[in-house]
Design an enzyme around this catalytic site. Structure first.
Site, short mmCIF file in Angstrom:
data_model
loop_
_atom_site.label_atom_id
_atom_site.label_comp_id
_atom_site.label_asym_id
_atom_site.label_seq_id
_atom_site.Cartn_x
_atom_site.Cartn_y
_atom_site.Cartn_z
N GLY A 46 74.46 6.53 92.00
CA GLY A 46 75.83 6.11 92.26
C GLY A 46 75.99 4.62 92.08
O GLY A 46 75.01 3.86 92.20
N GLN A 51 79.69 -3.39 93.67
CA GLN A 51 78.29 -3.69 93.33
C GLN A 51 78.19 -4.42 91.99
O GLN A 51 77.12 -4.97 91.67
CB GLN A 51 77.46 -2.41 93.25
CG GLN A 51 77.15 -1.79 94.60
CD GLN A 51 76.27 -0.57 94.43
OE1 GLN A 51 76.76 0.50 94.10
NE2 GLN A 51 74.97 -0.73 94.61
N CYS A 93 69.12 1.98 97.53
CA CYS A 93 70.37 1.42 97.02
C CYS A 93 70.04 0.43 95.91
O CYS A 93 69.11 -0.37 96.04
CB CYS A 93 71.11 0.71 98.15
SG CYS A 93 72.65 -0.05 97.62
N LEU A 94 70.81 0.49 94.82
CA LEU A 94 70.57 -0.42 93.69
C LEU A 94 70.74 -1.88 94.10
O LEU A 94 70.19 -2.78 93.46
CB LEU A 94 71.54 -0.10 92.54
CG LEU A 94 71.36 1.25 91.84
CD1 LEU A 94 72.51 1.50 90.88
CD2 LEU A 94 70.02 1.31 91.11
N HIS A 135 77.49 7.50 100.59
CA HIS A 135 76.86 6.21 100.29
C HIS A 135 77.83 5.31 99.52
O HIS A 135 78.02 4.13 99.85
CB HIS A 135 75.57 6.45 99.49
CG HIS A 135 74.81 5.21 99.14
ND1 HIS A 135 73.54 4.95 99.63
CD2 HIS A 135 75.12 4.16 98.32
CE1 HIS A 135 73.13 3.78 99.14
NE2 HIS A 135 74.06 3.28 98.34
N GLU A 136 78.48 5.88 98.48
CA GLU A 136 79.40 5.08 97.65
C GLU A 136 80.66 4.70 98.41
O GLU A 136 81.15 3.58 98.29
CB GLU A 136 79.74 5.82 96.35
CG GLU A 136 78.56 6.06 95.42
CD GLU A 136 77.62 4.88 95.27
OE1 GLU A 136 78.10 3.74 95.10
OE2 GLU A 136 76.40 5.08 95.34
N HIS A 139 79.94 1.82 100.49
CA HIS A 139 79.99 0.58 99.71
C HIS A 139 81.42 0.04 99.66
O HIS A 139 81.65 -1.15 99.84
CB HIS A 139 79.52 0.82 98.27
CG HIS A 139 78.05 0.63 98.07
ND1 HIS A 139 77.41 -0.56 98.34
CD2 HIS A 139 77.09 1.46 97.59
CE1 HIS A 139 76.11 -0.44 98.06
NE2 HIS A 139 75.89 0.78 97.61
CO CO Z 1 74.07 1.63 97.10
#
Ligand code: CO
Length: 172
Positions: A46, A51, A93-94, A135-136, A139
């Site tokens: 995601g 981000q 998480c990225l 999760h998204e 964010h």
């Molecule tokens: Co993330």
């Protein structure tokens, strides 16, 4: 299309609540296409617009695996309508490279939003899709996985992360 730079913790934009997308125009669709290219390049599950430095309520989810292909989801202004059950699983998480932790999430979520073309869509998510949706959407509300762990674990994370950042800069 272009690859976008993924913002990393502790960049401020990740802590800010993103603003609703007012109109789905060419700029937003170009951003979506770039986000799709970016998520594929890093094999992510995601990616939220904040981000990549754009504080808008828009995210991309791709829970496809080699074994099971599922369509990529573009979700604009998502809202969780219903959730149920509780399940714990490991999450990364990225924006926090090299860190994973166990997070408790709803087992199932029902989400409404708009797609790339501005059509209303509804997603009934279970399993990894349910987790990715939560999760998204976190964010977009300025929340990271480290905001969902205990204060003790968070302190431990911060110490370790600062150390690893220092090590990364001094080795350059
Ligand atoms: Co993330």
């Amino acid at each position: 299309m272009a690859l976008l730079e993924i913002k990393k913790y502790p960049e401020k934009i990740l802590k800010e609540k993103a603003a609703p997308v007012e109109s789905i125009n060419g700029n937003i669709q170009r951003l979506i296409d770039d986000m799709i290219e970016t998520i594929h390049a890093v094999s992510g599950v995601g990616l939220a617009a904040n981000q990549v430095g754009i504080s808008k309520r828009l995210c991309i989810i791709d829970v496809s695996t080699k074994e099971e292909k599922t369509p990529l989801i573009v979700l604009i202004n998502p809202v969780i309508i219903e959730k149920g059950g509780v399940v714990e699983a490991e999450e990364g998480c990225l924006s926090i490279p090299g860190y994973t932790t166990t997070i408790k999430r709803a087992e199932r979520v029902y989400v409404r939003g708009l797609n790339r073309e501005g059509k209303h869509i509804e997603i009934d998510g279970t399993g990894l899709l349910s987790r990715a949706l939560q999760h998204e959407i976190d964010h977009l509300n300025g929340l990271l996985i480290i905001d969902r762990i205990s204060p003790i674990k968070r302190e431990f994370f911060k110490k370790r992360y600062r150390k690893s950042l220092k090590a990364a800069t001094s080795s350059k």
